[in-house]
Design a protein around this motif. Structure first.
Motif, PDB file in Angstrom:
ATOM      1  N   ASP A  38       3.652   1.715 -31.823  1.00  0.00           N
ATOM      2  CA  ASP A  38       2.432   2.100 -32.538  1.00  0.00           C
ATOM      3  C   ASP A  38       1.610   2.989 -31.616  1.00  0.00           C
ATOM      4  O   ASP A  38       1.847   3.044 -30.401  1.00  0.00           O
ATOM      5  N   THR A  40      -2.466   5.382 -31.504  1.00  0.00           N
ATOM      6  CA  THR A  40      -3.603   6.014 -32.160  1.00  0.00           C
ATOM      7  C   THR A  40      -4.127   7.104 -31.242  1.00  0.00           C
ATOM      8  O   THR A  40      -3.660   7.272 -30.114  1.00  0.00           O
ATOM      9  N   ASP A 208      -0.783   5.467 -44.081  1.00  0.00           N
ATOM     10  CA  ASP A 208      -1.579   6.167 -43.058  1.00  0.00           C
ATOM     11  C   ASP A 208      -2.868   6.744 -43.632  1.00  0.00           C
ATOM     12  O   ASP A 208      -3.251   7.892 -43.351  1.00  0.00           O
ATOM     13  N   LYS A 248       4.907   6.478 -38.579  1.00  0.00           N
ATOM     14  CA  LYS A 248       3.461   6.633 -38.736  1.00  0.00           C
ATOM     15  C   LYS A 248       3.107   8.086 -38.511  1.00  0.00           C
ATOM     16  O   LYS A 248       3.707   8.763 -37.662  1.00  0.00           O
ATOM     17  N   LYS A 250      -0.463  10.509 -38.009  1.00  0.00           N
ATOM     18  CA  LYS A 250      -1.923  10.565 -37.888  1.00  0.00           C
ATOM     19  C   LYS A 250      -2.367  12.016 -37.917  1.00  0.00           C
ATOM     20  O   LYS A 250      -1.929  12.833 -37.090  1.00  0.00           O
TER      21      LYS A 250
END
Length: 270
Positions: A38, A40, A208, A248, A250
Motif C-alpha cells: 500500500d 499514499t 480509489d 491502487k 492515486k
C-alpha cells in the motif's frame, strides 16, 4: 493563468483519454520497486510505502529515503494511511481501534486508543480541516471529530435519525469546507463542518475514490470516472494499458501513481 480547478480537469482528461488524445502528454517518469502492499502521497510529493510486514517508509519527492517507522507489530496490520497533513501522518490500526500520529520524520506524536473514549467500531478516519481527526463511529452511527489527544471535539446527530439506511463509509475526505463520506454501496454523503447534509451523490462501486477541487474522481477496472459537483455530469474514459490491472491508483494535481505487484509507477506530464 490556469486556475487550480482547470488544471485538475485538464489533468484528468489527459490521463483518461486513451483514444481522444496522445498518450505522450503523460509519461512514465519513475519506478519504485520493493515490498509494497500500500502507499499514499502527500501534497509535497513525498511517498509513504507500506510493506507486508507493516513497515512504513517515507521517500521524498526525489525518491530518497526520508524516514522509516518500525513499530510494526504492536497493533497488528495498518489498515489505512492518511498523509493529508505532511507534518502529521495518521496510521489507522482498525483491528485494535488505534490511531497513531507520526511527524514528518515518522516519529510518534501521539497514540489514540479509541476504545478508551468508548468508540469501539470504526472503519474510516480522515484528517479534519483543523488538523484534528474525523472518524465514523459505527455503533453510535455518528460522524465525530476528535483531537490528537483523543478528546471528543464535535459530533453529528445520530445518522439513524437522518437516513433509512446508515452509511458505511470506506473513506472520509475533508476538502473545500466540506466532508465527503464515501460508501461504495450507497454513494457519497457530503456534509458541511457542522454536520449538515449538503448532498448525496449516488455513485457506487468506485475504486480509489478521491476529491480534487469540485470533482469526485475514481475508477473501475476499465475506466477512469469523474463526477462534476458543479454540473452534476459524470464522465467515464477508457484506461490505457498502463493503468489496467492496478492494485491502487492515486491521482494528484501533478502526477498519477500506479501500484502494481511490488512496484509503483509514477506518470507525470511533460
Amino acid at each position: 493563468m490556469l486556475t487550480k480547478t482547470l488544471i485538475a480537469s485538464l489533468l484528468f482528461v489527459n490521463v483518461c483519454a486513451a483514444h481522444a488524445q496522445s498518450e505522450s502528454s503523460f509519461t512514465l517518469k519513475k519506478i519504485i520497486q520493493g515490498d509494497i502492499v500500500d502507499f499514499t502521497v502527500d501534497n509535497l510529493g513525498n511517498i509513504y510505502l507500506l510493506s507486508k510486514d507493516n513497515q512504513l517508509k517515507k521517500l521524498d519527492s526525489k525518491g530518497d529515503s526520508a524516514g522509516v517507522y518500525n513499530a510494526v507489530t504492536r497493533y497488528g496490520n495498518v489498515y489505512s494511511i492518511d498523509a493529508t497533513n505532511p507534518l502529521k501522518i495518521l496510521l489507522f490500526y482498525k483491528d485494535f481501534s488505534t490511531i497513531i500520529a507520526v511527524d514528518r520524520f515518522l516519529n510518534i506524536i501521539n497514540t489514540i486508543d479509541l476504545r478508551s473514549i468508548n468508540i469501539f467500531q470504526v472503519k474510516a478516519i480522515g484528517v479534519s480541516y483543523d488538523n484534528n481527526i474525523w472518524i465514523f463511529d459505527e455503533l453510535d452511527a455518528k460522524l465525530k471529530r476528535i483531537g490528537v489527544d483523543g478528546s471528543l471535539l464535535d459530533e453529528t446527530a445520530d445518522f439513524r435519525q437522518l437516513f433509512d439506511t446508515i452509511p458505511d463509509p470506506a473513506s472520509i475526505i475533508d476538502q473545500n469546507d466540506l466532508v465527503y463520506l464515501y460508501d461504495t454501496a450507497r454513494g457519497v454523503y457530503v456534509f458541511d463542518h457542522y454536520g449538515t447534509l449538503k448532498n448525496h451523490v449516488q455513485i457506487k462501486n468506485w475504486l480509489d475514490f478521491t476529491v480534487i477541487d469540485n470533482n469526485l474522481l475514481g475508477r473501475n477496472d476499465n475506466f477512469f470516472l469523474k463526477y462534476h459537483l458543479s454540473t452534476l455530469n459524470i464522465e467515464q474514459q477508457s484506461m490505457t494499458d498502463s493503468y489496467r490491472n492496478a492494485i491502487k491508483i492515486k491521482i494528484t494535481p501533478s502526477s498519477i501513481y500506479v501500484l502494481k505487484k511490488n512496484v509503483i509507477e509514477i506518470y507525470s506530464r511533460e
